[in-house]
Structure formats: structure tokens, C-alpha cells
Write a protein that holds these residues in place. Structure first.
Motif, PDB file in Angstrom:
ATOM      1  N   PRO A 369       0.832  -1.209   0.000  1.00 56.78           N
ATOM      2  CA  PRO A 369       0.000   0.000   0.000  1.00 56.78           C
ATOM      3  C   PRO A 369       0.866   1.260   0.000  1.00 56.78           C
ATOM      4  O   PRO A 369       1.790   1.396   0.805  1.00 56.78           O
ATOM      5  N   GLY A 370       0.587   2.158  -0.916  1.00 55.86           N
ATOM      6  CA  GLY A 370       1.364   3.385  -1.025  1.00 55.86           C
ATOM      7  C   GLY A 370       2.718   3.219  -1.669  1.00 55.86           C
ATOM      8  O   GLY A 370       3.446   4.204  -1.869  1.00 55.86           O
ATOM      9  N   GLY A 371       3.100   1.987  -2.020  1.00 52.16           N
ATOM     10  CA  GLY A 371       4.401   1.743  -2.644  1.00 52.16           C
ATOM     11  C   GLY A 371       4.542   2.501  -3.947  1.00 52.16           C
ATOM     12  O   GLY A 371       3.577   2.644  -4.709  1.00 52.16           O
ATOM     13  N   THR A 372       5.749   2.974  -4.229  1.00 52.58           N
ATOM     14  CA  THR A 372       5.973   3.935  -5.309  1.00 52.58           C
ATOM     15  C   THR A 372       7.147   3.552  -6.192  1.00 52.58           C
ATOM     16  O   THR A 372       8.249   3.296  -5.702  1.00 52.58           O
ATOM     17  N   LEU A 373       6.906   3.516  -7.490  1.00 50.86           N
ATOM     18  CA  LEU A 373       7.981   3.466  -8.469  1.00 50.86           C
ATOM     19  C   LEU A 373       8.361   4.905  -8.797  1.00 50.86           C
ATOM     20  O   LEU A 373       7.514   5.690  -9.238  1.00 50.86           O
ATOM     21  N   LEU A 374       9.621   5.253  -8.582  1.00 48.66           N
ATOM     22  CA  LEU A 374      10.101   6.609  -8.794  1.00 48.66           C
ATOM     23  C   LEU A 374      11.090   6.613  -9.955  1.00 48.66           C
ATOM     24  O   LEU A 374      12.114   5.937  -9.916  1.00 48.66           O
ATOM     25  N   PHE A 375      10.755   7.382 -10.986  1.00 43.50           N
ATOM     26  CA  PHE A 375      11.612   7.548 -12.156  1.00 43.50           C
ATOM     27  C   PHE A 375      12.189   8.966 -12.103  1.00 43.50           C
ATOM     28  O   PHE A 375      11.440   9.948 -12.188  1.00 43.50           O
ATOM     29  N   GLU A 376      13.508   9.072 -11.964  1.00 40.43           N
ATOM     30  CA  GLU A 376      14.155  10.378 -11.869  1.00 40.43           C
ATOM     31  C   GLU A 376      15.044  10.603 -13.091  1.00 40.43           C
ATOM     32  O   GLU A 376      15.819   9.728 -13.473  1.00 40.43           O
ATOM     33  N   ARG A 377      14.928  11.798 -13.671  1.00 41.17           N
ATOM     34  CA  ARG A 377      15.771  12.160 -14.816  1.00 41.17           C
ATOM     35  C   ARG A 377      16.820  13.164 -14.360  1.00 41.17           C
ATOM     36  O   ARG A 377      16.489  14.247 -13.871  1.00 41.17           O
ATOM     37  N   PHE A 378      18.092  12.798 -14.520  1.00 47.74           N
ATOM     38  CA  PHE A 378      19.201  13.659 -14.141  1.00 47.74           C
ATOM     39  C   PHE A 378      19.928  14.155 -15.398  1.00 47.74           C
ATOM     40  O   PHE A 378      20.069  13.418 -16.380  1.00 47.74           O
ATOM     41  N   VAL A 379      20.385  15.397 -15.348  1.00 50.48           N
ATOM     42  CA  VAL A 379      21.186  15.973 -16.426  1.00 50.48           C
ATOM     43  C   VAL A 379      22.596  16.222 -15.902  1.00 50.48           C
ATOM     44  O   VAL A 379      22.777  16.833 -14.846  1.00 50.48           O
ATOM     45  N   ARG A 380      23.589  15.724 -16.629  1.00 54.10           N
ATOM     46  CA  ARG A 380      24.980  15.942 -16.230  1.00 54.10           C
ATOM     47  C   ARG A 380      25.395  17.348 -16.634  1.00 54.10           C
ATOM     48  O   ARG A 380      25.286  17.724 -17.804  1.00 54.10           O
ATOM     49  N   GLU A 381      25.864  18.102 -15.674  1.00 54.85           N
ATOM     50  CA  GLU A 381      26.100  19.524 -15.877  1.00 54.85           C
ATOM     51  C   GLU A 381      27.207  19.804 -16.887  1.00 54.85           C
ATOM     52  O   GLU A 381      27.137  20.775 -17.657  1.00 54.85           O
ATOM     53  N   ARG A 382      28.224  18.950 -16.962  1.00 58.63           N
ATOM     54  CA  ARG A 382      29.379  19.273 -17.819  1.00 58.63           C
ATOM     55  C   ARG A 382      29.096  19.098 -19.302  1.00 58.63           C
ATOM     56  O   ARG A 382      29.727  19.753 -20.143  1.00 58.63           O
TER      57      ARG A 382
END
Length: 441
Positions: A369-382
């Protein structure tokens, strides 16, 4: 043949103590890799060095609810199941508060990562929430918003019940489905079992454990004997009903019994009311979850079933990660998108992503219950390179039961997906290719 046949998987886990609760991170890859510890995530952790989190998509299950079919469970038990304070299937008030607590943790997490503004409502235009049409998912969406953006005027949307092709894709077009699809699903489910007899042997102890708790209808026992009543009334198997394949036997009602007992515990019931007085701790609850695990092993964890039901949702997530949202549900350019559905949705996406986890004392791949799949998008600054990190996070049973304030190392349990090279930060193009392969018939 499923889409991953012939590929070897590596199962990687790391465990640590979090607020007195054992937590574990696991990752499954598409090729064999050397075991290594998955990243431990905390509410106050920073983005990976040189990276900026610029978008996130959440797919979560609704919170603690009442039983979904009390009448069916009563028909297979020695005594009536006690009622929740809300009608069957509805989110409970306690469940609402537990989701608010989870939302507060997630707000802290995203503020720390720089995705949300510290001002309470300053990021309201950056958050989009969409739920399945079910009342419990709508209520969960409101509870989540109360935790993340309290009194900010953000509302969650949803499709009409007969038009929901996102969370119930395998049900919306059931009337027009090819009847052969049900036969294919039946064959795939039976293949996952090995055979009904094999399933019966594999879960014999779980059936016996639940039968000791719930008993069987007295009239049936007097007429036929206990070995032919209640959970033992029908043999294991898979049958086609209309245009769908359905499990038969103990799992058909036993899975609902398992989940109802978990909901009773997570809802804060006195111990003497839970599982007819047979539960003294969360470990006892987990011990009775075997038939629910069986249900998912033979349904939504079967690649064919997962692909048919989960493809639209996974495609929706992938479009968001690629800035190709198409405005189908009004999400626009929201930096944080939240999709509130059901355990079936989590299980199907888990299967398509080939993502195995083991959180604390929960069983493997449990969609809680309440369990979450989290998809995060990161951008490399360099150089602007884009990466995706996929996690599964959930409150422990005791955190839900006590509505624990989630903070720091007493945050939710979390697992992180690793790719074939053991990376938790997966290049976006590699992630897109993985999804494309998973969705290929």
C-alpha cells in the motif's frame, strides 16, 4: 518465449538498519554482473555529483483500504470477517493519513534535490497528479497532495471509469478483445505454474497456514469434511471466463484474505481483531502473505500479462522522461508527475522493467500500500547528458500502522534498479531501448 528469454539476470541486494527496520536494496540486470551494493537513498541525500535532477515521474499504489470483497471471503471462512469503518474497497482515514506522511517525506526529498521550491505552494504549477477512476486512488491522490502541497489548490484528475486506458488497459477493451488472447494468457499462466499440481505443492504450507486462521464454513465441513471446504473447495488451475483468464483454487480467495489481513494491521487495528486474533506482529502478517505472492507470480508477473496491461503506463512514463508528453491528460511541462493506480500497475511495470526488490521484511517484489515506483531524470552539468534512475520505495508495515514521521534514516524503505552494467544511473537512450525491448510482442 518472453522478451528476456536467453538473458541471464543478476540479483544484487544490500541491507542496512533504518530506524530499527531492516531495509534492503536490490537490482536486477539484463546480463550477469559482479555483485555490488546498490545505492542507499535517504531523504536528505544530494543528487549524484555533477548531476541535476530536472524531472521525476511517480507511479504509486493507493494507500491502506478496506477489504475489496468481504462477501466472497465470508463464503470461504468459518466466521464473518470484521468490517472496516469504510465500505469495501475505499481508502480508510488511517490510510489517508499514512499517505500524507509519505507525501511529506517526498516533498522534503524533492526540495532537497532542487526539483521543488522550498516555498509551500511555489511549485504548484510544476506538479501534475492523475489517478485511476477508483475512489480509493482518487482519495490517495488527494492525500498525497495534502502532504506535498497542502492547501495549494492543486487538484488531481482522472478519466471516466469506462475510458481509463492508462491504469486498466487490459479491462477497458475486454469486450472487443480477441478471444484467443484469453487462451494465450491461460497458457502463459499455466506455464508460470509449471502445472496446477506443482503450484499446489509449492504453496501447500501457505494454504494450510491461512486455513488455520480462517477455518471453513461449518455446514460444508459437516457435509463434506474440512479437506473439501473453504480454501480447499476447488483445485489449483486457470480457467477462461469470457475474454479473460482467471486463477482458480485456494489462491482465488486466499490472496484477498492475505491482503485484507495486511490492511487490518496497517490500518492500526487492535491485535485481537487482526486475522481473528492470530497476529502478534508484522512478521506474523508477512507470514500469511504467501497466497498473495502466488497470485502475482501467476498473473501480473507473467511477461505476457504484464505487457498487455502495463504497456500504456510504461509508454506514458517514458514519454514524460523524454519531454514528449503530448498533453494527453493536461500534464503540460510539469516537472513532477504523479500517477496513482493499483498494485497491478506496479507489478506489471516491475515485470516489464525486470526490476526485482526485497524491502525489509516484505516478500520479494511485493507491491505494498502506497508503494511507489520513482523515475528520476538527471542531467549531467558538464555535457548535458541525460540519465534515468528507477527506484521502488515504500513505508514498512509498522511505519504505516503508527503513521511514523518519515525523516532521515527513518524514511521509507528503498530499492534501486541496476542495468546490465551495474549502473543505477542509466543513460536515457539505453533506458528507452530497454523499454522498447520489453514492450515488443
Amino acid at each position: 518465449m518472453n522478451q528476456f528469454e536467453g538473458m541471464r539476470r543478476a540479483f544484487v541486494c544490500a541491507s542496512w538498519m533504518m530506524g530499527g527496520v531492516l531495509a534492503t536494496t536490490c537490482g536486477v540486470s539484463f546480463a550477469e554482473v559482479q555483485p555490488q551494493h546498490a545505492q542507499i537513498a535517504r531523504a536528505d541525500e544530494s543528487a549524484p555529483a555533477g548531476m541535476q535532477l530536472d524531472r521525476a515521474v511517480i507511479v504509486m499504489r493507493h494507500g491502506v483500504r478496506a477489504a475489496t470483497d468481504t462477501r466472497k471471503m465470508n463464503a470461504s471462512s468459518a466466521q464473518p470477517w470484521p468490517a472496516f469503518e469504510v465500505p469495501d474497497g475505499e481508502l480508510t482515514p488511517h490510510g489517508y493519513r499514512a499517505i500524507v506522511a509519505l507525501g511529506r517525506w517526498e516533498r522534503e526529498y524533492f526540495v532537497h534535490q532542487g526539483l521543488l521550491d522550498p516555498g509551500t505552494c511555489a511549485s504548484a504549477h510544476d506538479v501534475f497528479v492523475w489517478s485511476s477512476p477508483a475512489s480509493r486512488t482518487q482519495a490517495t491522490a488527494r492525500a498525497w497532495l495534502d502532504g506535498v502541497l497542502p492547501r495549494c489548490g492543486v487538484e488531481a484528475g482522472h478519466a471516466a471509469e469506462n475510458q481509463d486506458t492508462l491504469f486498466h488497459a487490459d479491462e477497458t477493451d475486454a469486450d472487443s478483445a480477441d478471444p484467443h488472447e484469453a487462451e494465450q494468457a491461460q497458457a502463459a499462466m499455466l506455464a508460470a505454474m509449471g502445472s496446477p499440481q506443482a503450484a499446489s505443492r509449492r504453496y501447500a504450507a501457505d494454504v494450510a497456514a491461512m486455513a488455520r486462521v480462517v477455518g471453513a464454513p461449518h455446514a460444508c465441513v459437516e457435509e463434506k469434511g474440512a479437506s473439501h471446504c473453504g480454501l480447499y473447495a476447488a483445485p489449483w488451475g486457470v480457467k477462461v471466463v469470457g475474454n479473460a483468464a482467471k486463477l482458480t483454487g485456494p489462491v482465488a480467495v486466499g490472496a484477498a484474505m492475505s491482503e485484507t489481513i495486511r490492511m487490518q494491521y496497517a490500518d492500526g487495528w487492535p491485535l485481537e481483531r487482526i486475522a481473528f486474533g492470530h497476529v502478534r506482529s508484522s512478521a506474523d502478517v508477512i507470514g500469511l502473505m504467501g497466497l498473495r505472492s502466488a497470485k502475482y507470480a501467476y498473473t501480473n508477473h507473467v511477461p505476457l500479462i504484464a505487457r498487455r496491461g502495463g504497456a500504456p503506463l510504461l509508454e506514458r512514463v517514458t514519454r514524460a522522461l523524454n519531454d514528449d508528453d503530448r498533453g494527453e491528460t493536461g500534464e503540460g511541462d510539469a516537472r513532477l508527475q504523479v500517477l496513482v493506480g493499483h498494485d497491478t500497475n506496479i507489478a506489471q511495470l516491475r515485470t516489464l522493467l525486470n526490476f526485482d526488490w526485497k524491502l525489509g521484511e516484505y516478500r520479494e517484489n511485493d507491491a505494498v500500500p502506497g508503494g511507489t515506483l520513482l523515475f528520476e531524470r538527471f542531467v549531467r552539468e558538464r555535457d548535458g547528458a541525460v540519465f534515468v534512475r528507477v527506484s521502488y520505495l515504500a513505508q514498512s508495515l509498522d511505519q504505516m500502522r503508527a503513521i511514523t514521521v518519515l525523516k532521515g534514516r527513518n524514511g521509507p524503505l528503498k530499492a534501486v534498479l541496476r542495468d546490465a552494467d551495474g549502473r543505477t544511473l542509466i543513460p536515457l537512450d539505453a533506458f528507452d531501448a530497454q523499454v522498447k525491448t520489453a514492450l515488443k510482442p
